[in-house]
Design a protein around this motif. Structure first.
Motif, PDB file in Angstrom:
ATOM      1  N   SER A 296      52.910   2.601  68.593  1.00  0.00           N
ATOM      2  CA  SER A 296      52.999   2.951  67.177  1.00  0.00           C
ATOM      3  C   SER A 296      52.282   4.285  67.010  1.00  0.00           C
ATOM      4  CB  SER A 296      52.360   1.872  66.307  1.00  0.00           C
ATOM      5  OG  SER A 296      50.977   1.766  66.591  1.00  0.00           O
ATOM      6  N   LYS A 297      52.673   5.026  65.977  1.00  0.00           N
ATOM      7  CA  LYS A 297      52.075   6.335  65.737  1.00  0.00           C
ATOM      8  C   LYS A 297      51.585   6.391  64.294  1.00  0.00           C
ATOM      9  CE  LYS A 297      54.786   9.930  65.191  1.00  0.00           C
ATOM     10  NZ  LYS A 297      55.701  11.038  65.460  1.00  0.00           N
ATOM     11  N   GLU A 298      50.366   6.866  64.140  1.00  0.00           N
ATOM     12  CA  GLU A 298      49.808   7.069  62.804  1.00  0.00           C
ATOM     13  C   GLU A 298      49.307   8.499  62.712  1.00  0.00           C
ATOM     14  OE1 GLU A 298      46.704   4.246  62.076  1.00  0.00           O
ATOM     15  OE2 GLU A 298      47.962   2.550  62.633  1.00  0.00           O
ATOM     16  N   VAL A 299      49.559   9.119  61.572  1.00  0.00           N
ATOM     17  CA  VAL A 299      49.078  10.479  61.352  1.00  0.00           C
ATOM     18  C   VAL A 299      47.715  10.389  60.680  1.00  0.00           C
ATOM     19  CG1 VAL A 299      49.518  12.688  60.238  1.00  0.00           C
ATOM     20  CG2 VAL A 299      51.426  11.349  61.159  1.00  0.00           C
ATOM     21  N   GLU A 300      46.769  11.116  61.239  1.00  0.00           N
ATOM     22  CA  GLU A 300      45.406  11.152  60.720  1.00  0.00           C
ATOM     23  C   GLU A 300      45.405  11.738  59.304  1.00  0.00           C
ATOM     24  OE1 GLU A 300      41.367  12.754  62.778  1.00  0.00           O
ATOM     25  OE2 GLU A 300      43.031  14.177  62.699  1.00  0.00           O
ATOM     26  N   HIS A 301      44.597  11.177  58.442  1.00  0.00           N
ATOM     27  CA  HIS A 301      44.495  11.670  57.064  1.00  0.00           C
ATOM     28  C   HIS A 301      43.304  12.614  56.957  1.00  0.00           C
ATOM     29  CE1 HIS A 301      47.608   8.969  55.715  1.00  0.00           C
ATOM     30  NE2 HIS A 301      46.993   7.982  56.351  1.00  0.00           N
ATOM     31  N   VAL A 302      43.553  13.884  57.235  1.00  0.00           N
ATOM     32  CA  VAL A 302      42.522  14.911  57.101  1.00  0.00           C
ATOM     33  C   VAL A 302      43.131  16.124  56.416  1.00  0.00           C
ATOM     34  CG1 VAL A 302      41.233  14.206  59.163  1.00  0.00           C
ATOM     35  CG2 VAL A 302      42.955  15.998  59.353  1.00  0.00           C
ATOM     36  N   ASP A 303      42.291  16.901  55.799  1.00  0.00           N
ATOM     37  CA  ASP A 303      42.714  18.172  55.232  1.00  0.00           C
ATOM     38  C   ASP A 303      42.605  19.199  56.355  1.00  0.00           C
ATOM     39  OD1 ASP A 303      43.257  20.431  53.753  1.00  0.00           O
ATOM     40  OD2 ASP A 303      41.280  20.472  52.788  1.00  0.00           O
ATOM     41  N   PRO A 304      43.723  19.741  56.828  1.00  0.00           N
ATOM     42  CA  PRO A 304      43.679  20.695  57.932  1.00  0.00           C
ATOM     43  C   PRO A 304      42.754  21.886  57.673  1.00  0.00           C
ATOM     44  CG  PRO A 304      45.933  20.025  57.543  1.00  0.00           C
ATOM     45  CD  PRO A 304      45.095  19.460  56.414  1.00  0.00           C
ATOM     46  N   ALA A 305      42.671  22.341  56.436  1.00  0.00           N
ATOM     47  CA  ALA A 305      41.799  23.480  56.114  1.00  0.00           C
ATOM     48  C   ALA A 305      40.337  23.101  56.294  1.00  0.00           C
ATOM     49  CB  ALA A 305      42.058  23.961  54.699  1.00  0.00           C
ATOM     50  N   THR A 306      39.981  21.906  55.869  1.00  0.00           N
ATOM     51  CA  THR A 306      38.595  21.442  56.002  1.00  0.00           C
ATOM     52  C   THR A 306      38.262  21.113  57.455  1.00  0.00           C
ATOM     53  OG1 THR A 306      38.700  20.501  53.785  1.00  0.00           O
ATOM     54  CG2 THR A 306      36.921  19.723  55.200  1.00  0.00           C
ATOM     55  N   ALA A 307      39.196  20.443  58.130  1.00  0.00           N
ATOM     56  CA  ALA A 307      38.957  20.041  59.524  1.00  0.00           C
ATOM     57  C   ALA A 307      39.064  21.220  60.483  1.00  0.00           C
ATOM     58  CB  ALA A 307      39.941  18.952  59.931  1.00  0.00           C
ATOM     59  N   GLY A 308      39.758  22.266  60.074  1.00  0.00           N
ATOM     60  CA  GLY A 308      39.937  23.421  60.943  1.00  0.00           C
ATOM     61  C   GLY A 308      40.956  23.185  62.047  1.00  0.00           C
ATOM     62  N   ARG A 309      41.808  22.200  61.841  1.00  0.00           N
ATOM     63  CA  ARG A 309      42.847  21.866  62.825  1.00  0.00           C
ATOM     64  C   ARG A 309      43.914  21.028  62.134  1.00  0.00           C
ATOM     65  NH1 ARG A 309      42.240  16.619  63.517  1.00  0.00           N
ATOM     66  NH2 ARG A 309      40.184  15.682  63.396  1.00  0.00           N
ATOM     67  N   PRO A 310      45.080  20.946  62.730  1.00  0.00           N
ATOM     68  CA  PRO A 310      46.116  20.086  62.151  1.00  0.00           C
ATOM     69  C   PRO A 310      45.724  18.607  62.283  1.00  0.00           C
ATOM     70  CG  PRO A 310      47.000  21.452  63.939  1.00  0.00           C
ATOM     71  CD  PRO A 310      45.532  21.667  63.893  1.00  0.00           C
ATOM     72  N   ALA A 311      46.349  17.779  61.474  1.00  0.00           N
ATOM     73  CA  ALA A 311      46.120  16.336  61.573  1.00  0.00           C
ATOM     74  C   ALA A 311      46.615  15.843  62.936  1.00  0.00           C
ATOM     75  CB  ALA A 311      46.861  15.613  60.455  1.00  0.00           C
ATOM     76  N   ARG A 312      45.856  14.966  63.539  1.00  0.00           N
ATOM     77  CA  ARG A 312      46.240  14.381  64.832  1.00  0.00           C
ATOM     78  C   ARG A 312      47.173  13.200  64.616  1.00  0.00           C
ATOM     79  NH1 ARG A 312      40.075  14.370  67.090  1.00  0.00           N
ATOM     80  NH2 ARG A 312      40.027  16.565  67.668  1.00  0.00           N
ATOM     81  N   ARG A 313      48.030  13.002  65.589  1.00  0.00           N
ATOM     82  CA  ARG A 313      48.879  11.819  65.608  1.00  0.00           C
ATOM     83  C   ARG A 313      48.272  10.868  66.629  1.00  0.00           C
ATOM     84  NH1 ARG A 313      50.806  15.977  63.644  1.00  0.00           N
ATOM     85  NH2 ARG A 313      52.682  16.118  62.419  1.00  0.00           N
ATOM     86  N   HIS A 314      47.868   9.706  66.151  1.00  0.00           N
ATOM     87  CA  HIS A 314      47.247   8.713  67.026  1.00  0.00           C
ATOM     88  C   HIS A 314      48.291   7.693  67.466  1.00  0.00           C
ATOM     89  CE1 HIS A 314      43.510  10.119  64.940  1.00  0.00           C
ATOM     90  NE2 HIS A 314      43.123  10.118  66.195  1.00  0.00           N
ATOM     91  N   TYR A 315      48.307   7.435  68.766  1.00  0.00           N
ATOM     92  CA  TYR A 315      49.232   6.480  69.353  1.00  0.00           C
ATOM     93  C   TYR A 315      48.451   5.264  69.814  1.00  0.00           C
ATOM     94  CZ  TYR A 315      52.305  10.538  69.494  1.00  0.00           C
ATOM     95  OH  TYR A 315      53.053  11.625  69.151  1.00  0.00           O
ATOM     96  N   ARG A 316      49.076   4.094  69.659  1.00  0.00           N
ATOM     97  CA  ARG A 316      48.429   2.853  70.051  1.00  0.00           C
ATOM     98  C   ARG A 316      49.513   1.904  70.569  1.00  0.00           C
ATOM     99  NH1 ARG A 316      43.642   1.113  67.477  1.00  0.00           N
ATOM    100  NH2 ARG A 316      44.140   2.669  65.925  1.00  0.00           N
ATOM    101  N   LEU A 317      49.175   1.109  71.580  1.00  0.00           N
ATOM    102  CA  LEU A 317      50.112   0.109  72.067  1.00  0.00           C
ATOM    103  C   LEU A 317      50.376  -0.932  70.980  1.00  0.00           C
ATOM    104  CD1 LEU A 317      48.851  -0.706  75.687  1.00  0.00           C
ATOM    105  CD2 LEU A 317      51.061   0.287  75.070  1.00  0.00           C
ATOM    106  N   THR A 318      51.628  -1.316  70.842  1.00  0.00           N
ATOM    107  CA  THR A 318      51.963  -2.431  69.967  1.00  0.00           C
ATOM    108  C   THR A 318      51.753  -3.719  70.770  1.00  0.00           C
ATOM    109  OG1 THR A 318      54.272  -2.469  70.681  1.00  0.00           O
ATOM    110  CG2 THR A 318      53.731  -1.062  68.768  1.00  0.00           C
ATOM    111  N   GLY A 319      51.835  -4.857  70.113  1.00  0.00           N
ATOM    112  CA  GLY A 319      51.734  -6.131  70.829  1.00  0.00           C
ATOM    113  C   GLY A 319      52.813  -6.257  71.894  1.00  0.00           C
TER     114      GLY A 319
END
Length: 112
Positions: free
Chosen positions: A55-78
């Motif tokens: 599964s993929k989730e997009v990180e909820h961050v403000d790219p301007a504040t974080a100084g980078r684009p939002a990361r996409r986190h991957y995790r194994l499903t069941g």
């Protein structure tokens, strides 16, 4: 859930996810752990996601504040966890040395 052709590269990625199945991983982290460039890694992640193994989730961050684009986190499903374990067992069985087997000779064997 779709079938995935588990190549050595796919098995390497799955092995990393299985080290800690509940931990989310992001692309750059996986690139460092596998040594694969983005052009090799992201198609593998896309296939695993399409098959329902990740599964993929997009990180909820403000790219301007974080100084980078939002990361996409991957995790194994069941389902992905079960499939990854099954496929890595199968891969390990395929590459395991079998005593008594007649391995192919080394190309330089028999040459003088």
């Amino acid at each position: 859930m779709k079938d995935v052709r588990v190549t050595l590269a796919v098995a390497t990625v799955l092995r990393i996810f299985l080290q800690d199945p509940v931990e989310a991983r992001y692309g750059y982290d996986l690139m460092q752990l596998t040594g694969y460039p983005s052009g090799k890694l992201y198609p593998i992640l896309a296939r695993l996601e399409a098959a329902g193994w990740l599964s993929k989730e997009v990180e909820h961050v403000d790219p301007a504040t974080a100084g980078r684009p939002a990361r996409r986190h991957y995790r194994l499903t069941g389902e992905g966890l079960v499939a990854a374990r099954r496929e890595l067992v199968r891969v390990n069985e395929q590459v395991r040395f079998q005593p008594g087997a007649n391995p192919a000779p080394h190309p330089a064997a028999g040459t003088t």
